[in-house]
Design a protein around this motif. Structure first.
Motif, short mmCIF file in Angstrom:
data_model
loop_
_atom_site.label_atom_id
_atom_site.label_comp_id
_atom_site.label_asym_id
_atom_site.label_seq_id
_atom_site.Cartn_x
_atom_site.Cartn_y
_atom_site.Cartn_z
N PHE A 300 0.84 -1.21 0.00
CA PHE A 300 0.00 0.00 0.00
C PHE A 300 0.87 1.26 0.00
N VAL A 301 1.93 1.25 0.81
CA VAL A 301 2.84 2.41 0.87
C VAL A 301 3.51 2.62 -0.50
N LEU A 302 3.97 1.52 -1.11
CA LEU A 302 4.61 1.61 -2.43
C LEU A 302 3.63 2.13 -3.47
N ASN A 303 2.40 1.63 -3.42
CA ASN A 303 1.38 2.06 -4.37
C ASN A 303 1.02 3.54 -4.18
N LEU A 305 3.10 5.80 -3.18
CA LEU A 305 4.19 6.55 -3.82
C LEU A 305 3.99 6.64 -5.33
N ILE A 306 3.50 5.54 -5.94
CA ILE A 306 3.25 5.55 -7.39
C ILE A 306 2.10 6.50 -7.72
N TRP A 307 1.07 6.49 -6.87
CA TRP A 307 -0.04 7.45 -7.04
C TRP A 307 0.50 8.89 -6.99
N GLY A 308 1.39 9.12 -6.02
CA GLY A 308 1.97 10.46 -5.85
C GLY A 308 2.73 10.93 -7.09
N GLU A 309 3.30 9.97 -7.81
CA GLU A 309 4.04 10.30 -9.04
C GLU A 309 3.10 10.42 -10.24
N LYS A 310 1.80 10.20 -10.01
CA LYS A 310 0.77 10.24 -11.08
C LYS A 310 1.10 9.24 -12.20
N SER A 311 1.59 8.06 -11.78
CA SER A 311 1.96 7.04 -12.77
C SER A 311 0.77 6.16 -13.12
N SER A 312 0.73 5.73 -14.38
CA SER A 312 -0.35 4.82 -14.82
C SER A 312 -0.11 3.41 -14.27
N PRO A 316 -5.27 0.47 -9.20
CA PRO A 316 -6.45 1.29 -8.90
C PRO A 316 -7.03 0.97 -7.53
N PHE A 317 -7.73 1.96 -6.96
CA PHE A 317 -8.30 1.80 -5.62
C PHE A 317 -9.30 0.65 -5.58
N GLY A 318 -10.07 0.50 -6.66
CA GLY A 318 -11.06 -0.59 -6.75
C GLY A 318 -10.41 -1.96 -6.64
N THR A 319 -9.24 -2.12 -7.27
CA THR A 319 -8.52 -3.40 -7.21
C THR A 319 -8.03 -3.68 -5.79
N MET A 320 -7.58 -2.61 -5.10
CA MET A 320 -7.12 -2.77 -3.71
C MET A 320 -8.28 -3.25 -2.83
N VAL A 321 -9.47 -2.68 -3.06
CA VAL A 321 -10.66 -3.08 -2.29
C VAL A 321 -10.99 -4.54 -2.59
N ALA A 322 -10.88 -4.94 -3.87
CA ALA A 322 -11.16 -6.33 -4.26
C ALA A 322 -10.19 -7.29 -3.57
N LEU A 470 14.59 8.75 -6.56
CA LEU A 470 14.39 8.22 -5.20
C LEU A 470 13.20 7.27 -5.12
N VAL A 471 12.06 7.69 -5.71
CA VAL A 471 10.85 6.86 -5.64
C VAL A 471 11.07 5.51 -6.32
N SER A 472 11.76 5.51 -7.47
CA SER A 472 12.04 4.26 -8.18
C SER A 472 12.91 3.34 -7.33
N GLY A 473 13.88 3.92 -6.64
CA GLY A 473 14.75 3.14 -5.74
C GLY A 473 13.96 2.54 -4.58
N ILE A 474 13.06 3.35 -4.00
CA ILE A 474 12.22 2.86 -2.89
C ILE A 474 11.33 1.72 -3.37
N LEU A 475 10.77 1.87 -4.59
CA LEU A 475 9.92 0.82 -5.17
C LEU A 475 10.70 -0.48 -5.32
N TYR A 476 11.91 -0.37 -5.86
CA TYR A 476 12.74 -1.57 -6.07
C TYR A 476 12.97 -2.29 -4.74
N PHE A 477 13.46 -1.55 -3.75
CA PHE A 477 13.80 -2.19 -2.47
C PHE A 477 12.54 -2.64 -1.72
N GLY A 478 11.43 -1.93 -1.92
CA GLY A 478 10.16 -2.34 -1.30
C GLY A 478 9.69 -3.69 -1.84
N TYR A 479 9.71 -3.82 -3.17
CA TYR A 479 9.27 -5.09 -3.79
C TYR A 479 10.25 -6.22 -3.48
N MET A 480 11.54 -5.93 -3.42
CA MET A 480 12.52 -6.97 -3.12
C MET A 480 12.43 -7.38 -1.64
#
Length: 513
Positions: A300-303, A305-312, A316-322, A470-480
């Protein structure tokens, strides 16, 4: 970009001379850094603002119908010129105009990236007939590069692990056979007093560990993860999870995870009852929430950050709820059902009685201390998978397709064998030095390979990837970090169950008064 379910690819010839195929590189670079002939100053950034799409089609001689079998792109950077004033309905470009047969070519000045620069995006489309049939249109994406290196690496890994497995099995069988024969031949009380080694701790070896409830939680979670991994691998090996079905692999894994909750509850409850625990509902709740909540929180935290970057790329929030509904609606009830049936079954009987007063553990040699032996234990399982890990990381972070599940399944089997053997060997040495606190040690010995996975991921980040944001680095280490946590639970559980079986087997083989 996707056309008829085919991702856009740049074609590059493979390094192998024998291969006439071309390997598809998914996507295209948005720009590049470099210089051109009329430029002054150093290197600058240029944008690929013109795309030439080549759509390959195959004509069926029987039906005379054509089907799309390829979607390729060649990117260009060009500083477009146009007839002033700009007409947004019918713009007339001087650098790319089909009427005057002017097409974009590499000799034109490129589009530099500057502040407040006007940029015009354009594209060409050409259709080409192809001999590739519709059934084999995915082959170009699934060709693995460096296939010879891949083969040698896998065979090398397999040979080393099989050799180690043979040695380990031989040592264990010979040593154990001698120990059991010796213990069973001791007849007089005087001889019994002089016994040494693992038989001495028979009165304490099945004493429940500290934090027994947490161990049950992690073992249950590991069973759930192992079930999901095994079934996913089997489906993938038989070709049910084709990359043509976008998102199929992740969907299969999530659904299998949810339904494997039944086994998680059952395994944790059985172990908890063996520890003579009574609060099984509390343990079941922890099984249902500890691991998924940790992973979901990081995700959720990683996602966010991606929302904050306005990335496609954001989920989506609906998928998180599902996902939350799947977790609470199916997984949690299944964990409770599994626990109910697991706790109803009679407890596993220990092969030897546990003494009321715990035996004192003698001073251990430095190499038998928990931290050292746990860290040593993780090297071999990691060594069995790290070559395949390189290919997986390259597929994920360089957006290539990973489709060699046969290799992966083989490596998974090697991993199971290695985790089991290294844990059994270290557990045997531990019991011989009269240390009976093996429960957590067994889990952590195999599980420590996750630490090496995280260290390798860090090494990979600094040597292979060119991530500066920075955000890309955080994403990498978050997923790893999530991947390493999953690997810890999986390998730890394999090691634990191997050790549990081993300890029960050896103590049921000796005659104890």
């Amino acid at each position: 970009m996707i056309l008829d379910n085919l991702p856009v690819a740049m074609s590059k010839p493979t390094s192998s001379v024998a291969s006439t195929h071309e390997r598809g590189w998914r996507g295209f670079p948005v720009g590049f850094k470099g210089t051109y002939a009329d430029q002054t100053g150093g290197e600058k950034f240029f944008l690929n603002n013109h795309l030439v799409f080549t759509i390959l089609y195959h004509k069926d001689p029987e039906t005379l119908m054509s089907r799309i079998v390829g979607f390729e792109v060649t990117p260009f950077s060009v500083k477009h010129q146009y007839e002033a004033p700009w007409n947004k309905d019918r713009p007339r470009l001087l650098t790319c105009n089909p009427d005057s047969k002017t097409y974009v070519n590499p000799t034109q000045p490129p589009q530099e990236v500057n502040v407040d620069e006007e940029i015009i995006f354009s594209y060409d489309v050409e259709f080409k007939s192809s001999l590739v049939k519709w059934a084999s249109r995915w082959n170009t994406y699934l060709l693995m590069g460096d296939d010879q290196i891949h083969w040698f690496s896998i065979v090398n890994s397999l040979m080393i692990v099989l050799f180690l497995s043979g040695m380990v099995a031989m040592i264990m069988m010979r040593t154990l056979h001698r120990d059991i024969s010796k213990y069973n031949q001791l007849e007089t009380q005087d001889e019994a007093q002089e016994e040494t080694g693992w038989k001495l701790v028979h009165g304490d070896v099945f004493r429940p560990p500290s934090n027994a409830g947490l161990l049950c939680v992690y073992v249950g979670t590991g069973v759930q993860f192992f079930g999901m991994t095994l079934v996913t691998m089997i489906f993938a090996v038989f070709g049910f999870l084709s990359p043509a079905n976008r998102g199929g692999l992740m969907t299969a894994m999530l659904l299998l995870w949810v339904f494997m909750g039944l086994f998680a509850g059952y395994a944790s409850a059985r172990l908890y009852k063996a520890f003579k625990g009574s609060d099984w509902k509390n343990i079941t709740l922890k099984v249902a929430f500890t691991f998924p909540a940790t992973v979901f929180a990081i995700f959720f935290v990683l996602n966010f950050l991606i929302w904050g970057e306005k990335s496609s790329g954001a989920v989506p929030f609906g998928t998180m709820v599902a996902l939350v509904l799947l977790w609470f609606g199916i997984s949690v009830p299944l964990v409770f059902i599994g626990s109910y049936f697991g706790y109803k079954k009679p407890a596993l009987e220990d092969p030897v009685r546990t003494n009321k007063i715990p035996r004192q553990v003698p001073e251990q040699a430095w190499y038998m201390r928990p931290v050292f032996s746990i860290l040593i234990g993780g090297i071999l399982p990691f060594g069995a998978v790290f070559i395949e890990l390189f290919f997986i990381l390259t597929s994920i972070w360089f957006h290539q397709f990973y489709y060699i599940f046969g290799f992966l399944f083989l490596v998974f089997i090697i991993l199971i064998v290695t985790c089991a053997e290294i844990t059994i060997v270290l557990c045997y040495f531990q019991l011989c030095s009269e240390d009976y606190n093996w429960w957590w040690r067994a889990y952590l010995t195999a599980g420590s390979s996750a630490l090496y996975l995280l260290l390798y991921a860090t090494f990979y980040f600094f040597t292979r990837l060119e991530i500066t944001k920075l955000v890309s680095g955080i994403l990498y280490f978050g997923y790893m970090l999530i991947s390493s946590y999953c690997f810890f639970v999986l390998t730890g559980t394999i090691g634990f169950y191997a050790c549990y079986w081993f300890v029960r087997t050896i103590y049921s083989s000796v005659k104890i008064d």
